[in-house]
Write an enzyme that holds these catalytic residues in place. Structure first.
Site, mmCIF file in Angstrom:
data_model
loop_
_atom_site.group_PDB
_atom_site.id
_atom_site.type_symbol
_atom_site.label_atom_id
_atom_site.label_comp_id
_atom_site.label_asym_id
_atom_site.label_seq_id
_atom_site.Cartn_x
_atom_site.Cartn_y
_atom_site.Cartn_z
ATOM 1 N N ARG A 87 0.813 -1.213 0.000
ATOM 2 C CA ARG A 87 0.000 0.000 0.000
ATOM 3 C C ARG A 87 0.847 1.264 0.000
ATOM 4 N NH1 ARG A 87 -4.841 -2.511 2.570
ATOM 5 N NH2 ARG A 87 -6.435 -0.918 2.713
ATOM 6 N N ARG A 126 -21.814 -3.412 3.693
ATOM 7 C CA ARG A 126 -21.138 -4.714 3.850
ATOM 8 C C ARG A 126 -21.375 -5.317 5.238
ATOM 9 N NH1 ARG A 126 -14.818 -4.970 2.803
ATOM 10 N NH2 ARG A 126 -14.858 -3.158 4.179
ATOM 11 N N ARG A 160 -17.694 -4.211 10.106
ATOM 12 C CA ARG A 160 -16.368 -3.729 10.493
ATOM 13 C C ARG A 160 -16.462 -2.341 11.120
ATOM 14 N NH1 ARG A 160 -12.436 -5.014 5.445
ATOM 15 N NH2 ARG A 160 -11.709 -2.915 6.000
HETATM 16 P P1 AP5 Z 1 -8.310 -3.877 4.325
HETATM 17 O O1 AP5 Z 1 -8.983 -4.935 5.084
HETATM 18 O O2 AP5 Z 1 -7.290 -4.245 3.299
HETATM 19 O O3 AP5 Z 1 -9.440 -2.956 3.686
HETATM 20 P P2 AP5 Z 1 -9.566 -2.121 2.322
HETATM 21 O O4 AP5 Z 1 -8.397 -2.073 1.421
HETATM 22 O O5 AP5 Z 1 -10.080 -0.811 2.790
HETATM 23 O O6 AP5 Z 1 -10.508 -2.959 1.489
HETATM 24 P P3 AP5 Z 1 -11.831 -3.616 1.929
HETATM 25 O O7 AP5 Z 1 -11.561 -4.928 2.599
HETATM 26 O O8 AP5 Z 1 -12.678 -2.656 2.710
HETATM 27 O O9 AP5 Z 1 -12.550 -3.793 0.514
HETATM 28 P P4 AP5 Z 1 -12.379 -4.855 -0.640
HETATM 29 O O10 AP5 Z 1 -11.773 -4.183 -1.809
HETATM 30 O O11 AP5 Z 1 -11.750 -6.124 -0.159
HETATM 31 O O12 AP5 Z 1 -13.930 -5.097 -0.955
HETATM 32 P P5 AP5 Z 1 -14.856 -6.357 -0.683
HETATM 33 O O13 AP5 Z 1 -14.518 -7.459 -1.609
HETATM 34 O O14 AP5 Z 1 -14.955 -6.680 0.762
HETATM 35 O O15 AP5 Z 1 -7.588 -2.844 5.298
HETATM 36 C C1 AP5 Z 1 -8.245 -2.364 6.456
HETATM 37 C C2 AP5 Z 1 -7.274 -1.506 7.266
HETATM 38 O O16 AP5 Z 1 -6.140 -2.308 7.685
HETATM 39 C C3 AP5 Z 1 -6.627 -0.315 6.505
HETATM 40 O O17 AP5 Z 1 -7.474 0.826 6.495
HETATM 41 C C4 AP5 Z 1 -5.341 -0.115 7.318
HETATM 42 O O18 AP5 Z 1 -5.617 0.535 8.541
HETATM 43 C C5 AP5 Z 1 -4.921 -1.539 7.631
HETATM 44 N N1 AP5 Z 1 -4.062 -2.136 6.574
HETATM 45 C C6 AP5 Z 1 -4.340 -3.238 5.811
HETATM 46 N N2 AP5 Z 1 -3.343 -3.495 4.959
HETATM 47 C C7 AP5 Z 1 -2.394 -2.533 5.170
HETATM 48 C C8 AP5 Z 1 -1.135 -2.247 4.573
HETATM 49 N N3 AP5 Z 1 -0.653 -3.004 3.583
HETATM 50 N N4 AP5 Z 1 -0.446 -1.171 5.041
HETATM 51 C C9 AP5 Z 1 -0.921 -0.399 6.034
HETATM 52 N N5 AP5 Z 1 -2.119 -0.601 6.641
HETATM 53 C C10 AP5 Z 1 -2.856 -1.666 6.214
HETATM 54 O O19 AP5 Z 1 -16.263 -5.737 -1.184
HETATM 55 C C11 AP5 Z 1 -16.898 -4.684 -0.452
HETATM 56 C C12 AP5 Z 1 -18.422 -4.883 -0.519
HETATM 57 O O20 AP5 Z 1 -18.848 -4.725 -1.878
HETATM 58 C C13 AP5 Z 1 -18.887 -6.281 -0.080
HETATM 59 O O21 AP5 Z 1 -20.105 -6.168 0.623
HETATM 60 C C14 AP5 Z 1 -19.084 -7.038 -1.403
HETATM 61 O O22 AP5 Z 1 -20.110 -8.016 -1.292
HETATM 62 C C15 AP5 Z 1 -19.466 -5.917 -2.360
HETATM 63 N N6 AP5 Z 1 -18.961 -6.123 -3.724
HETATM 64 C C16 AP5 Z 1 -17.738 -6.636 -4.085
HETATM 65 N N7 AP5 Z 1 -17.606 -6.656 -5.427
HETATM 66 C C17 AP5 Z 1 -18.752 -6.126 -5.926
HETATM 67 C C18 AP5 Z 1 -19.222 -5.877 -7.251
HETATM 68 N N8 AP5 Z 1 -18.464 -6.166 -8.347
HETATM 69 N N9 AP5 Z 1 -20.450 -5.325 -7.399
HETATM 70 C C19 AP5 Z 1 -21.210 -5.031 -6.322
HETATM 71 N N10 AP5 Z 1 -20.836 -5.252 -5.038
HETATM 72 C C20 AP5 Z 1 -19.607 -5.785 -4.837
#
Ligand code: AP5
Length: 214
Positions: A87, A126, A160
């Site tokens: 990231r 979500r 979350r």
């Molecule tokens: P992390 O858990 O990585 O969260 P994020 O990057 O914010 O991503 P999300 O998990 O929220 O979303 P996603 O893209 O996986 O979407 P999802 O598939 O669930 O990180 C959380 C925290 O941890 C960070 O803020 C930071 O503090 C820390 N952190 C983590 N890694 C780090 C790093 N490398 N460095 C520093 N800090 C770090 O989908 C979301 C929703 O949309 C679901 O409900 C799903 O059903 C729906 N959905 C999915 N695809 C579609 C579609 N095509 N159409 C419609 N709905 C959809």
């Protein structure tokens, strides 16, 4: 084959990673999941990162690089899907060095592009099975039987603590300021591919599959 899924919060990285795990036997390495597990188990590191994550800021590079380094040792030849890592540029450099030390490399970096308005709707809707972690959504992906997880039959669901509009604003800012420079970094290495993440989950899976098979 090792790949990185890169995109803003709610882009669908976790959803697509889980599909690749079940369809291709790859291993999902999600630093977000690792950090949440550490929080739940109440480890010293988990307590240290809890407030930072709740605010939507990035955890320090040394912590997440350490988590990934540990997991890479146990991959045993399976292809890795890096979900939410790297990231920052420092994390990307560290990953290059770690992969090189294992005689391995990243084949594709897949950017998932989704409009901000859609991200807000995805994140605020979500919810997750408390037992197995399966991810659902209030409107786009409800369990087949209301209140019962499709995968494990669990009946408890959680949301979350960082899936609030306030924390999401901070997470989006972190993405655009600290993570989006990685798009240029991987473009320069000839590894960047982009998919339209605005389509349905199956349409996005098809685009990713095309990249992996071509
Ligand atoms: P992390 O858990 O990585 O969260 P994020 O990057 O914010 O991503 P999300 O998990 O929220 O979303 P996603 O893209 O996986 O979407 P999802 O598939 O669930 O990180 C959380 C925290 O941890 C960070 O803020 C930071 O503090 C820390 N952190 C983590 N890694 C780090 C790093 N490398 N460095 C520093 N800090 C770090 O989908 C979301 C929703 O949309 C679901 O409900 C799903 O059903 C729906 N959905 C999915 N695809 C579609 C579609 N095509 N159409 C419609 N709905 C959809």
């Amino acid at each position: 084959m090792n790949i990185i899924l890169i995109g803003p919060p709610g882009a669908g990285k976790g959803t697509q990673a889980k599909r690749l795990v079940s369809e291709r036997g790859m291993v999902q390495l999600s630093t977000g999941d690792m950090l949440r597990d550490a929080k739940t188990s109440g480890t010293e590191m988990g307590n240290l990162v809890a407030d930072v994550m709740a605010r939507g800021e990035l955890v320090t590079d040394d912590i997440v690089i350490g988590l990934i380094a540990e997991k890479l040792d146990s991959l045993d030849g399976a292809g890795a899907i890096f979900d939410g890592f790297p990231r920052t540029l420092a994390q990307a450099d560290a990953l290059e060095a770690l992969m090189a030390s294992k005689g391995s490399e990243i084949a594709h970096v897949i950017e998932m592009r989704v409009d901000d308005d859609a991200l807000v709707a995805r994140i605020t809707g979500r919810f997750t099975c408390a037992n197995c972690g399966e991810v659902y959504h209030d409107t786009t992906r409800q369990p087949k039987q209301s209140g019962v997880c499709d995968i494990c039959g669990g009946t408890e669901f959680t949301r979350r603590s960082d899936d609030t509009e306030d924390a999401l604003r901070t997470r989006l800012m972190a993405y655009y300021k600290q993570t989006s420079p990685l798009l240029g970094y991987y473009h320069a290495k000839g590894r960047l591919k982009t998919v339209d993440g605005m389509g349905g989950m199956d349409a996005v899976s098809t685009q990713i599959s095309d990249i992996l098979t071509n």
